[in-house]
Design a protein around this motif. Structure first.
Motif, PDB file in Angstrom:
ATOM      1  N   ALA A   1      59.465  42.279  47.819  1.00 19.46           N
ATOM      2  CA  ALA A   1      59.555  41.680  49.164  1.00 19.46           C
ATOM      3  C   ALA A   1      60.660  40.617  49.214  1.00 19.46           C
ATOM      4  O   ALA A   1      61.026  40.183  50.299  1.00 19.46           O
ATOM      5  CB  ALA A   1      58.217  41.071  49.548  1.00 19.46           C
ATOM      6  N   GLY A   2      61.150  40.178  48.050  1.00 19.33           N
ATOM      7  CA  GLY A   2      62.249  39.220  48.027  1.00 19.33           C
ATOM      8  C   GLY A   2      61.938  37.872  47.426  1.00 19.33           C
ATOM      9  O   GLY A   2      62.798  37.000  47.372  1.00 19.33           O
ATOM     10  N   GLY A   3      60.695  37.657  46.972  1.00 19.62           N
ATOM     11  CA  GLY A   3      60.331  36.365  46.403  1.00 19.62           C
ATOM     12  C   GLY A   3      60.667  36.276  44.915  1.00 19.62           C
ATOM     13  O   GLY A   3      60.853  37.278  44.242  1.00 19.62           O
ATOM     14  N   LYS A   4      60.762  35.051  44.424  1.00 18.31           N
ATOM     15  CA  LYS A   4      60.959  34.808  42.993  1.00 18.31           C
ATOM     16  C   LYS A   4      59.596  34.389  42.445  1.00 18.31           C
ATOM     17  O   LYS A   4      58.998  33.418  42.916  1.00 18.31           O
ATOM     18  CB  LYS A   4      61.997  33.724  42.769  1.00 18.31           C
ATOM     19  N   VAL A   5      59.118  35.134  41.419  1.00 22.15           N
ATOM     20  CA  VAL A   5      57.750  34.992  40.934  1.00 22.15           C
ATOM     21  C   VAL A   5      57.740  34.762  39.434  1.00 22.15           C
ATOM     22  O   VAL A   5      58.577  35.290  38.717  1.00 22.15           O
ATOM     23  CB  VAL A   5      56.956  36.286  41.273  1.00 22.15           C
ATOM     24  N   SER A   6      56.743  33.990  38.975  1.00 23.10           N
ATOM     25  CA  SER A   6      56.533  33.828  37.534  1.00 23.10           C
ATOM     26  C   SER A   6      55.050  34.009  37.243  1.00 23.10           C
ATOM     27  O   SER A   6      54.202  33.825  38.117  1.00 23.10           O
ATOM     28  CB  SER A   6      57.010  32.450  37.060  1.00 23.10           C
ATOM     29  N   ILE A   7      54.775  34.401  36.007  1.00 26.40           N
ATOM     30  CA  ILE A   7      53.384  34.599  35.565  1.00 26.40           C
ATOM     31  C   ILE A   7      53.125  33.609  34.449  1.00 26.40           C
ATOM     32  O   ILE A   7      53.886  33.512  33.501  1.00 26.40           O
ATOM     33  CB  ILE A   7      53.164  36.043  35.071  1.00 26.40           C
ATOM     34  N   LYS A   8      52.041  32.884  34.572  1.00 22.06           N
ATOM     35  CA  LYS A   8      51.674  31.919  33.544  1.00 22.06           C
ATOM     36  C   LYS A   8      50.273  32.159  33.079  1.00 22.06           C
ATOM     37  O   LYS A   8      49.449  32.636  33.748  1.00 22.06           O
ATOM     38  CB  LYS A   8      51.794  30.495  34.057  1.00 22.06           C
TER      39      LYS A   8
ATOM     40  N   GLU B   1      44.626  36.068  22.218  1.00 22.75           N
ATOM     41  CA  GLU B   1      45.512  36.669  23.213  1.00 22.75           C
ATOM     42  C   GLU B   1      45.033  36.253  24.592  1.00 22.75           C
ATOM     43  O   GLU B   1      43.848  36.275  24.900  1.00 22.75           O
ATOM     44  CB  GLU B   1      45.480  38.193  23.092  1.00 22.75           C
ATOM     45  N   LYS B   2      45.965  35.847  25.416  1.00 21.71           N
ATOM     46  CA  LYS B   2      45.633  35.395  26.757  1.00 21.71           C
ATOM     47  C   LYS B   2      45.181  36.588  27.589  1.00 21.71           C
ATOM     48  O   LYS B   2      45.826  37.627  27.590  1.00 21.71           O
ATOM     49  CB  LYS B   2      46.862  34.738  27.375  1.00 21.71           C
ATOM     50  N   THR B   3      44.058  36.422  28.283  1.00 26.22           N
ATOM     51  CA  THR B   3      43.527  37.531  29.074  1.00 26.22           C
ATOM     52  C   THR B   3      43.552  37.246  30.570  1.00 26.22           C
ATOM     53  O   THR B   3      43.349  38.154  31.365  1.00 26.22           O
ATOM     54  CB  THR B   3      42.079  37.851  28.662  1.00 26.22           C
ATOM     55  N   GLU B   4      43.759  35.993  30.949  1.00 29.33           N
ATOM     56  CA  GLU B   4      43.804  35.650  32.364  1.00 29.33           C
ATOM     57  C   GLU B   4      45.154  35.018  32.688  1.00 29.33           C
ATOM     58  O   GLU B   4      45.628  34.160  31.960  1.00 29.33           O
ATOM     59  CB  GLU B   4      42.674  34.691  32.725  1.00 29.33           C
ATOM     60  N   PHE B   5      45.737  35.455  33.782  1.00 34.00           N
ATOM     61  CA  PHE B   5      47.072  35.010  34.156  1.00 34.00           C
ATOM     62  C   PHE B   5      47.077  34.524  35.600  1.00 34.00           C
ATOM     63  O   PHE B   5      46.282  34.979  36.417  1.00 34.00           O
ATOM     64  CB  PHE B   5      48.067  36.167  34.011  1.00 34.00           C
ATOM     65  N   ASP B   6      47.982  33.602  35.897  1.00 32.78           N
ATOM     66  CA  ASP B   6      48.188  33.118  37.254  1.00 32.78           C
ATOM     67  C   ASP B   6      49.545  33.613  37.733  1.00 32.78           C
ATOM     68  O   ASP B   6      50.521  33.596  36.984  1.00 32.78           O
ATOM     69  CB  ASP B   6      48.188  31.591  37.298  1.00 32.78           C
TER      70      ASP B   6
ATOM     71  N   GLU C   1      44.980  33.742  40.924  1.00 35.54           N
ATOM     72  CA  GLU C   1      44.573  32.977  39.753  1.00 35.54           C
ATOM     73  C   GLU C   1      43.615  33.789  38.896  1.00 35.54           C
ATOM     74  O   GLU C   1      42.783  34.533  39.416  1.00 35.54           O
ATOM     75  CB  GLU C   1      43.867  31.688  40.169  1.00 35.54           C
ATOM     76  N   ALA C   2      43.736  33.612  37.590  1.00 36.43           N
ATOM     77  CA  ALA C   2      42.819  34.191  36.610  1.00 36.43           C
ATOM     78  C   ALA C   2      42.633  35.699  36.805  1.00 36.43           C
ATOM     79  O   ALA C   2      41.522  36.202  36.906  1.00 36.43           O
ATOM     80  CB  ALA C   2      41.468  33.477  36.650  1.00 36.43           C
ATOM     81  N   VAL C   3      43.758  36.414  36.866  1.00 32.40           N
ATOM     82  CA  VAL C   3      43.703  37.873  36.997  1.00 32.40           C
ATOM     83  C   VAL C   3      44.172  38.507  35.692  1.00 32.40           C
ATOM     84  O   VAL C   3      44.776  37.859  34.847  1.00 32.40           O
ATOM     85  CB  VAL C   3      44.564  38.375  38.181  1.00 32.40           C
ATOM     86  N   SER C   4      43.888  39.791  35.533  1.00 34.95           N
ATOM     87  CA  SER C   4      44.302  40.502  34.322  1.00 34.95           C
ATOM     88  C   SER C   4      45.820  40.646  34.300  1.00 34.95           C
ATOM     89  O   SER C   4      46.499  40.462  35.318  1.00 34.95           O
ATOM     90  CB  SER C   4      43.650  41.887  34.273  1.00 34.95           C
ATOM     91  N   LYS C   5      46.339  40.984  33.139  1.00 33.07           N
ATOM     92  CA  LYS C   5      47.793  41.128  32.993  1.00 33.07           C
ATOM     93  C   LYS C   5      48.321  42.230  33.904  1.00 33.07           C
ATOM     94  O   LYS C   5      49.370  42.078  34.527  1.00 33.07           O
ATOM     95  CB  LYS C   5      48.138  41.422  31.535  1.00 33.07           C
TER      96      LYS C   5
END
Length: 88
Positions: free
Chosen positions: A81-88, A17-22, A64-68
């Motif tokens: 705030a109005g931005g379009k964001v993705s988590i990888k 399971e992925k533990t670090e996300f960007d 970078e490399a933060v928890s879920k």
């Protein structure tokens, strides 16, 4: 006649399971630039110029490399705030 030992079943590959996300900022509408810059400054230790430069060269990693949980919270703040964001 005795049967030989049965061939061991192939073990299923272990899925880690992925533990670090960007957190990636994909797009900022021109009408939301100031509020997104403020959100970036609140989430990071960037100064005003660095935050402005970050939103001008998209897509960029904000965190970078933060928890879920941290990634979800950052995404929520940037989207509010109005931005379009993705988590990888």
């Amino acid at each position: 006649m005795a049967m030989g030992a049965a061939a061991p079943a192939e073990a299923a590959p272990v899925v880690e399971e992925k533990t670090e996300f960007d957190v990636l900022l994909d797009e900022v509408p021109s009408s939301a630039r100031i509020s997104v810059i403020k959100a970036i400054r609140g989430l990071t230790s960037l100064g005003l110029k660095e935050a402005k430069d970050l939103i001008e060269a998209l897509p960029k990693k904000v965190k970078e490399a933060v928890s879920k949980d941290d990634a979800e919270e950052a995404k929520k703040q940037l989207e509010a705030a109005g931005g379009k964001v993705s988590i990888k």
